[in-house]
Design an enzyme around this catalytic site. Sequence first.
Site, mmCIF file in Angstrom:
data_model
loop_
_atom_site.group_PDB
_atom_site.id
_atom_site.type_symbol
_atom_site.label_atom_id
_atom_site.label_comp_id
_atom_site.label_asym_id
_atom_site.label_seq_id
_atom_site.Cartn_x
_atom_site.Cartn_y
_atom_site.Cartn_z
ATOM 1 N N ARG A 74 0.803 -1.226 0.000
ATOM 2 C CA ARG A 74 0.000 0.000 0.000
ATOM 3 C C ARG A 74 0.834 1.273 0.000
ATOM 4 O O ARG A 74 0.445 2.248 -0.653
ATOM 5 C CB ARG A 74 -1.053 -0.025 1.106
ATOM 6 C CG ARG A 74 -0.607 0.214 2.478
ATOM 7 C CD ARG A 74 -1.496 -0.492 3.454
ATOM 8 N NE ARG A 74 -1.157 -1.898 3.463
ATOM 9 C CZ ARG A 74 -2.025 -2.884 3.522
ATOM 10 N NH1 ARG A 74 -3.288 -2.637 3.591
ATOM 11 N NH2 ARG A 74 -1.612 -4.118 3.527
ATOM 12 N N THR A 75 1.958 1.289 0.676
ATOM 13 C CA THR A 75 2.716 2.549 0.729
ATOM 14 C C THR A 75 3.289 2.884 -0.650
ATOM 15 O O THR A 75 3.203 4.027 -1.107
ATOM 16 C CB THR A 75 3.827 2.466 1.794
ATOM 17 O OG1 THR A 75 3.229 2.115 3.039
ATOM 18 C CG2 THR A 75 4.543 3.786 1.955
ATOM 19 N N LYS A 102 23.979 -1.441 4.019
ATOM 20 C CA LYS A 102 24.339 -0.071 4.375
ATOM 21 C C LYS A 102 25.767 0.226 3.940
ATOM 22 O O LYS A 102 26.520 -0.645 3.574
ATOM 23 C CB LYS A 102 24.235 0.117 5.892
ATOM 24 C CG LYS A 102 22.847 0.416 6.353
ATOM 25 C CD LYS A 102 22.830 0.905 7.774
ATOM 26 C CE LYS A 102 23.116 -0.195 8.748
ATOM 27 N NZ LYS A 102 23.041 0.258 10.130
ATOM 28 N N ARG A 124 12.048 3.704 1.097
ATOM 29 C CA ARG A 124 11.776 2.759 2.191
ATOM 30 C C ARG A 124 12.998 1.871 2.327
ATOM 31 O O ARG A 124 13.545 1.386 1.317
ATOM 32 C CB ARG A 124 10.538 1.921 1.890
ATOM 33 C CG ARG A 124 10.397 0.756 2.858
ATOM 34 C CD ARG A 124 9.068 0.063 2.761
ATOM 35 N NE ARG A 124 8.027 0.851 3.409
ATOM 36 C CZ ARG A 124 6.853 0.349 3.788
ATOM 37 N NH1 ARG A 124 6.557 -0.905 3.575
ATOM 38 N NH2 ARG A 124 5.959 1.114 4.375
ATOM 39 N N HIS A 152 7.845 6.245 10.154
ATOM 40 C CA HIS A 152 7.062 6.105 8.921
ATOM 41 C C HIS A 152 6.139 7.331 8.916
ATOM 42 O O HIS A 152 4.947 7.232 9.214
ATOM 43 C CB HIS A 152 6.269 4.793 9.010
ATOM 44 C CG HIS A 152 5.576 4.366 7.762
ATOM 45 N ND1 HIS A 152 5.494 5.148 6.630
ATOM 46 C CD2 HIS A 152 4.913 3.217 7.468
ATOM 47 C CE1 HIS A 152 4.812 4.490 5.708
ATOM 48 N NE2 HIS A 152 4.447 3.322 6.184
HETATM 49 C C1 NCD Z 1 3.575 -0.843 7.960
HETATM 50 C C2 NCD Z 1 5.034 -0.712 7.628
HETATM 51 O O1 NCD Z 1 5.490 -1.189 6.610
HETATM 52 O O2 NCD Z 1 5.698 -0.085 8.417
HETATM 53 N N1 NCD Z 1 2.719 -0.929 6.892
HETATM 54 C C3 NCD Z 1 2.397 0.159 6.162
HETATM 55 O O3 NCD Z 1 3.231 0.918 5.741
HETATM 56 N N2 NCD Z 1 1.098 0.388 5.938
HETATM 57 C C4 NCD Z 1 3.303 -1.749 9.051
HETATM 58 C C5 NCD Z 1 3.706 -3.174 8.931
HETATM 59 O O4 NCD Z 1 4.533 -3.557 8.126
HETATM 60 O O5 NCD Z 1 3.210 -3.949 9.746
#
Ligand code: NCD
Length: 330
Positions: A74-75, A102, A124, A152
């Site tokens: 989703r992100t 890293k 990310r 986040h």
């Molecule tokens: C979260 C994440 O990736 O930090 N999900 C998200 O971004 N909606 C939470 C998770 O991974 O449980």
Amino acid sequence: MTGSASPHTGRYPAGAAAFPHRDLLAIAGLASHEIAFLLDEAEQWVELNRQSAKHAERLAGLTIINAFFENSTRTLLSFEIAGKRLGADVVNMHAAQSSVKKGETLIDTALTLNAMRADAIVIRHASSGAVQLIAGKVDCPVLNAGDGQHEHPTQGLLDALTIRHAKGALNGVKVTICGDILHSRVARSNIHCLAALGAVVRVCAPPALMPDGIEEMGVTAFYDFDAALAGADVVMMLRLQQERMQGNFIPSAREYRHFYGLTLERLAKAAPDALVMHPGPMNRGVEIDSQVADLAGRSAITRQVEMGVAIRMACLDVLTRRARGIAGWT
Ligand code: NCD
């Protein structure tokens, strides 16, 4: 929709002073009026996204790179849709987590992204601090889409916007966050964001999944879920982040559900109109039962996803204003 850069309401300083940062790396360190500004900016995009024609050309000609070194559904999709709805060219770079380490490799990647002259980079990464490291090497705004257990920030903002839509305001709202607080960047961003906006935050986890010194973040820690739920206006459930656990933190998923799973029966301990939230991905039957996750009128889980696109549109718009030469932002 296409008019002035921002609705200046007097709640925050005019022009770039409303959000004077180049990057969005964390909620920690942001002033509450800066957070409020981003939430207010997102409202216009909530409106636009509910129309059938969802396009604004604000970022036309700009290139946004989504560099995801860790899996996401989703992100990533949300940032991609946000950039496209604003008219930008959006490119996604997926990097297998295992192939990226890293240090030099990450810095080389940063230099490569920079050489491509992106106008914003969304990152990310599985390591806390990696996004900040990259931000220090590039010339454009960087947005943190989740770095390890650290933060986040857009999730914190979208959750705050979701609560604001349901409850009218954040001030004084009692929010209980339950789950794997120790490994959760979502919890950390939410705690900072909610505290800045005046919400009363309780966190609940088994002792092994509660970070030491969490009270220093201005929250109350609970180990008993029923006690943590009493009178809560919002119940935010978090996934067990197995991939971040080195060793055994919980005896079994079954036992975890028994003590910390949100069932209909447990939800009754919260306020009668308590909102149920979860950032996803959910483990139905572990931290949350399906009857609760799908509870009409109470579950805000899909609403969170909707707010996520609007928040990311607001962040991309605001952070690129300087480069776009918007009056008051140069
Ligand atoms: C979260 C994440 O990736 O930090 N999900 C998200 O971004 N909606 C939470 C998770 O991974 O449980």
